[in-house]
Design a protein around this motif. Structure first.
Motif, PDB file in Angstrom:
ATOM      1  N   UNK A 162       0.810  -1.303   0.108  1.00  0.00           N
ATOM      2  CA  UNK A 162      -0.049  -0.219  -0.010  1.00  0.00           C
ATOM      3  C   UNK A 162       0.871   1.162  -0.090  1.00  0.00           C
ATOM      4  N   UNK A 163       2.083   1.313   0.941  1.00  0.00           N
ATOM      5  CA  UNK A 163       2.728   2.548   0.975  1.00  0.00           C
ATOM      6  C   UNK A 163       3.466   2.725  -0.330  1.00  0.00           C
ATOM      7  N   UNK A 164       3.896   1.477  -1.044  1.00  0.00           N
ATOM      8  CA  UNK A 164       4.448   1.804  -2.194  1.00  0.00           C
ATOM      9  C   UNK A 164       3.781   2.375  -3.445  1.00  0.00           C
ATOM     10  N   UNK A 165       2.489   1.884  -3.446  1.00  0.00           N
ATOM     11  CA  UNK A 165       1.430   2.657  -4.342  1.00  0.00           C
ATOM     12  C   UNK A 165       1.055   3.973  -3.893  1.00  0.00           C
ATOM     13  N   UNK A 166       0.976   4.196  -2.766  1.00  0.00           N
ATOM     14  CA  UNK A 166       0.433   5.552  -2.026  1.00  0.00           C
ATOM     15  C   UNK A 166       1.668   6.247  -1.111  1.00  0.00           C
ATOM     16  N   UNK A 167       2.898   6.590  -1.748  1.00  0.00           N
ATOM     17  CA  UNK A 167       3.747   6.763  -0.808  1.00  0.00           C
ATOM     18  C   UNK A 167       3.516   8.074  -0.119  1.00  0.00           C
ATOM     19  N   UNK A 183      12.238   6.784 -10.422  1.00  0.00           N
ATOM     20  CA  UNK A 183      11.142   6.156 -10.827  1.00  0.00           C
ATOM     21  C   UNK A 183      10.590   5.347  -9.949  1.00  0.00           C
ATOM     22  N   UNK A 184      11.456   4.711  -9.035  1.00  0.00           N
ATOM     23  CA  UNK A 184      10.892   3.390  -8.363  1.00  0.00           C
ATOM     24  C   UNK A 184      10.920   3.810  -6.719  1.00  0.00           C
ATOM     25  N   UNK A 185      11.069   5.101  -6.604  1.00  0.00           N
ATOM     26  CA  UNK A 185      10.953   6.013  -5.311  1.00  0.00           C
ATOM     27  C   UNK A 185      12.084   6.063  -4.388  1.00  0.00           C
TER      28      UNK A 185
END
Length: 954
Positions: free
Chosen positions: A201-206, A278-280
């Motif tokens: 979830x945090x990966x998609x909604x950082x 791009x990968x956060x």
């Protein structure tokens, strides 16, 4: 009462037993013979929830346990759905609500305590929504909310136009977000750690994609008519020490970090200083500088990406240790303090080309802020609200129509919406953001205002010890490594660390002098270009200004410029202490009694400017019996009159008078410096003029003249002059002298070119002869030689990788194959960031060693079926075949970025570089080799312009 809970389906999770109060509650009747029941929700982490071990946990349960000890009572937590927590407490079926937001509708049936702490509400935005940066951008999206929570009421009141979709609890909202039902949902400061798919979830909604929309108060509650219980509750919480409460808050509301590490917050919206890959992954110039600090100090650093306002709040609440860098203002935000600056950026004004009226002949670019305010008084200029230069900007340009914004993204949005027509900000950040938003072609910039902005880490006001650790750590960094990082991340020009590397070392006395002597008044002549002058914008320009700029950068002297009409006025001002120093003065016996002189910094021959009809004059003797003009105050007047009595030297106030006198045949020529004469030759005159060098007179050697009461200033100026290299002096000369006299082909140049051609021809002949002999001698090794030649023709000699010849062959073959198989090809065009500085600092041998190491690392990023190519210089290409989706190419690109940013251990030293990657995909971006390479190359340059060290698809 417990039987009633069971009958209602409630579950008593844990019962905490404490001794009953030894004294009756002050004058009231409160039944404490049974445990006080407290309603908690299963999913309201971190405030109250059920953890993976089945225990009630969170900040409020911990506070309630401490409260029970203080009041010496028993408490019992009751877990129930969120809606039931509200109705059960409101109907007195449960005594106390563990904690909730205060909203108006709940006040109808609940009595709230004094707020325990502020609570912030956020929109969590999917990271794919790049265009969403503020609340107004959410209009097209449905927002997920928890039914019967405070959020629907808050949103309906403040943002009634937002479409909402209610879910039964927070986990249901999370699940909908993961399944793509919603791209935006509301929540509190942290996503629930107890949620099973928290990491996904945090990966998609950082966290960096959150938008704060509400600040409310968090409290506990009882039934509306239960005043007695509320008084008892308030009494207990008053007994909790502030530090006890703060400890619990930090445990649950702080950001988790590893032991013995430093938590550093940053805003990823400010590339190239700080951003996310791009990968956060955190990246950028200041990110890498902090990593260098970490390596130097041995203190681990963890980065936390948040919006800048949230970053400041986290520091104020002591939830993070440091805000990576914040523009230094006169007064830092409350409860914070600045450490010493770690970077300094240059401010520039960016103006929209829509200023230009293309329908008329008046389409002239605005060249100064004064012109902007005069020609376009109604045009609005965007400036960041926290800018430290606001007052100075208003003082210098009071007529500017300025509008202040909270963030840089808001300024850019206003630009796109045509709300403002210009913006002032940090050059590196604004230029990058314009490129990222494809707006660079719509703007041009001017150099005003001439401000520099300090960027300093921000820490909590009580962390003075941390400030010393941070400052000492940055002082210990090697300037060469900092310069290398700067070149890796920033494009062109000379930036902060490059200037710092050239700074001179001042003594304690000299530093004290500059600290006390805030500004040095520098006198100049208004019209003596190219040496010095005031241009049409009112700026001091010329050779002397460029020299002074270098001295100022390297000594930190602050100059104030005072212009005079004539040399006599200027020199008298120095004697009268109206200015502290002046330039372009030559020592004489008399002057050395009156003022101090710096070391020399410029040499220039004396010349005679005269009419062409006079002919070519070889010496002053050719002017016997004639008159020559010379400006009053020049030191060589007495010498010329003594040695050349047959020449009548007429004194003029300035060079314009001299030219007029020549044109009227009052004088035959004008004695002046080469610099002044070349400037006069650029202008149109009634009669053609030419120059003759005065060989009988020594070169005019320029010094700075300094007030004789300021010997420390003399010492500092001399140190600054010693730091100026011959290359820098030559660059200034080339910038200001554009007049050249051509007398035909240069013999030396002709001979040099001829020699080079001869050597090449000879070399070619030798190669041919040697090659023929070698073929005759080694005819038996023809097959082996042909094999070697074929490899040389298709591979790079230094790295052994394929070259562009083999790339084109394999790319065309791959296109033909993949066209039949309906698979994808990816071309990754890679350019190394920071390689040039390695070459410049350590030499080409070390540079070659680095390229070989890069080639070795690239081999570990791809499959055997893929092709690695050295395209030329510091450019590489990866040809990836047999792909099913773009994500496969993105994975390889991310791996390349990670390996390139890792430390390189070379024979002489360690080095850090990065890379920028453009990715073209067959067949979307092209169907032949040229198209794919062109697209990939173009995207690579966009990456470099937009902040470097990431990758980009079309």
């Amino acid at each position: 009462m417990l039987l009633l809970f069971v009958a209602l389906g409630f579950f008593s999770l844990s019962k905490q037993s404490y001794a009953l109060a030894t004294e009756p509650f002050s004058g009231t009747e409160l039944d404490l013979s049974k445990p006080l029941t407290i309603a908690v929700n299963r999913t309201s982490a971190p405030y109250h929830y059920v953890n993976s071990e089945g225990e009630v946990a969170g900040i409020m349960p911990d506070l309630w346990r401490l409260w029970a000890k203080k009041q010496q009572v028993e408490i019992e937590f009751v877990v129930m759905p969120w809606s039931d927590t509200l109705t059960s407490v409101g109907e007195s079926k449960v005594d106390i609500h563990a904690g909730l937001s205060i909203v108006d509708s709940r006040k109808q049936y609940l009595r709230f305590s004094t707020p325990h702490f502020p609570i912030y509400m956020y929109f969590y935005v999917n990271k794919k929504l790049h265009e969403v940066n503020k609340i107004n951008d959410l209009a097209p999206y449905t927002v997920g909310v928890v039914k019967n929570s405070a959020q629907p009421e808050m949103l309906a009141k403040s943002y009634p136009w937002l479409p909402l979709r209610p879910y039964i609890n927070r986990y249901a909202v999370y699940q909908a977000a993961l399944q793509g039902e919603i791209f935006v949902f509301t929540g509190m400061e942290k996503l629930s750690d107890a949620y099973p798919e928290h990491d996904r979830l945090t990966g998609m909604f950082p966290a960096y994609k959150t938008i704060r929309y509400q600040q409310g108060d968090y409290a506990v509650a009882v039934a509306k008519d239960n005043k007695v219980l509320m008084s008892f509750i308030e009494e207990g919480f008053a007994k909790i020490d502030p530090e006890e409460k703060a400890t619990i808050e930090r445990k649950w509301l702080g950001i988790e970090k590893k032991k013995n590490s430093l938590l550093v917050a940053f805003d990823p919206n400010y590339a190239p200083y700080m951003a996310l890959s791009p990968l956060g992954k955190p990246q950028g110039l200041l990110i890498d500088i902090w990593r260098l600090w970490s390596k130097n100090t041995g203190i681990a650093v963890e980065f936390v990406a948040r919006e800048i306002t949230n970053d400041v709040n986290l520091v104020q609440q002591n939830k993070v240790d440091v805000l990576l860098a914040y523009p230094e203002v006169a007064t830092p935000p409350s409860n914070t303090l600045f450490t010493q600056p770690i970077y300094q950026g240059k401010m520039k004004t960016y103006i929209a080309k829509t200023f230009l009226d293309t329908t008329t002949d008046n389409s002239v670019e605005v060249s100064s802020l004064e012109e902007l305010s005069q020609r376009y008084p109604n045009k609005v200029i965007g400036v960041w609200q926290q800018s430290s230069f606001k007052d100075k900007l208003n003082e210098l340009y009071p007529a500017l129509n300025i509008r202040y914004f909270n963030t840089v993204p808001e300024i850019l949005k206003a630009i796109e919406d045509n709300e403002i027509s210009a913006m002032i900000g940090l050059e590196d950040i604004l230029s990058t953001r314009l490129i990222q938003n494809n707006l660079q072609a719509q703007f041009y910039h001017i150099e005003q205002p001439d401000f520099m902005l300090d960027l300093s880490p921000l820490i909590h006001v009580n962390n003075a010890k941390l400030a010393r650790i941070i400052n000492d750590g940055f002082k210990g960094l090697d300037i060469k490594n900092l310069v290398a990082l700067e070149k890796r991340w920033l494009n062109g020009g000379e930036h902060y660390y490059q200037r710092q590397a050239k700074k001179v070392t001042l003594s304690a006395q000299e530093q004290e002098f500059l600290a006390n002597y805030k500004t040095v008044n520098f006198g100049l002549i208004k019209d003596l270009s190219p040496v010095e002058s005031i241009n049409e914008r009112g700026d001091f320009v010329g050779i002397n200004r460029d020299i002074i700029n270098l001295i100022s950068q390297r000594t930190d002297i602050k100059f104030n410029y005072v212009a005079y009409d004539s040399w006599q006025q200027l020199y008298q001002a120095l004697l009268d202490n109206k200015v502290d120093m002046l330039a372009s003065i030559t020592p004489t016996e008399q002057r050395e009694k009156e003022i101090l002189f710096s070391e020399s910094y410029w040499k220039m021959p004396w010349v005679i400017l005269h009419q062409q009809k006079t002919g070519k004059q070889l010496s002053l003797k050719d002017f016997y019996g004639k008159s020559l003009a010379i400006v009053k105050g020049y030191y060589l007047i007495g010498m010329l009159r003594e040695q050349y009595p047959l020449i009548n030297f007429k004194l003029v106030d300035n060079r314009e008078q001299a030219v007029v006198a020549m044109q009227q045949d009052i004088v035959a020529g004008f004695v002046t410096t080469m610099a002044s004469a070349t400037q006069l030759l650029k202008k149109e005159h009634l009669v053609p003029l030419m120059i003759s060098v005065v060989e009988e007179v020594n070169l005019d050697i320029s010094h700075f003249g300094i007030n004789n009461q300021l010997p420390l200033l003399q010492s500092i100026i001399n140190k600054g002059l010693l730091s100026i290299s011959e290359r820098e002096t030559q660059a200034i000369y080339d910038a200001w002298f554009s007049v050249s006299i051509n007398t035909g082909l240069n013999k030396k140049m002709v001979m040099q070119v001829a020699a080079q051609v001869g050597v090449i021809i000879l070399f070619v002949l030798v190669v041919i002869v040697m090659w023929n002999r070698r073929l005759q001698v080694e005819i038996k090794r023809r097959e082996q030689l042909e094999k070697i030649m074929k490899h040389m023709a298709t591979h790079d000699e230094l790295t052994g990788l394929a070259n562009r010849v083999l790339l084109k062959d394999r790319l065309n073959s791959a296109i033909a194959f993949h066209q039949r198989q309906q698979l994808k090809i990816a071309v990754l065009f890679i350019d190394l960031d920071g390689f040039k500085s390695i070459n410049d600092n350590y030499g080409h041998d070390v540079g070659d060693e680095l390229l070989q190491e890069v080639a070795s690392r690239l081999k570990g990023c791809v499959r055997e079926s893929d092709t690695i190519v050295r395209f030329g210089g510091d450019e590489f290409v990866l040809l990836l075949t047999g792909l099913h989706s773009n994500n496969e190419a993105a994975y390889v690109a991310e791996k390349v970025l990670r390996l390139m940013q890792a430390e390189f251990t070379l024979s002489t030293d360690s080095a850090y570089i990065g890379c920028s990657i453009g990715i073209a995909v067959y067949p979307e971006d092209g169907v032949d080799d040229n198209e794919l390479l062109k697209v990939a190359d173009t995207l690579m340059y966009k990456v470099k312009a937009a902040g470097k060290n990431h990758y980009m698809f079309n």
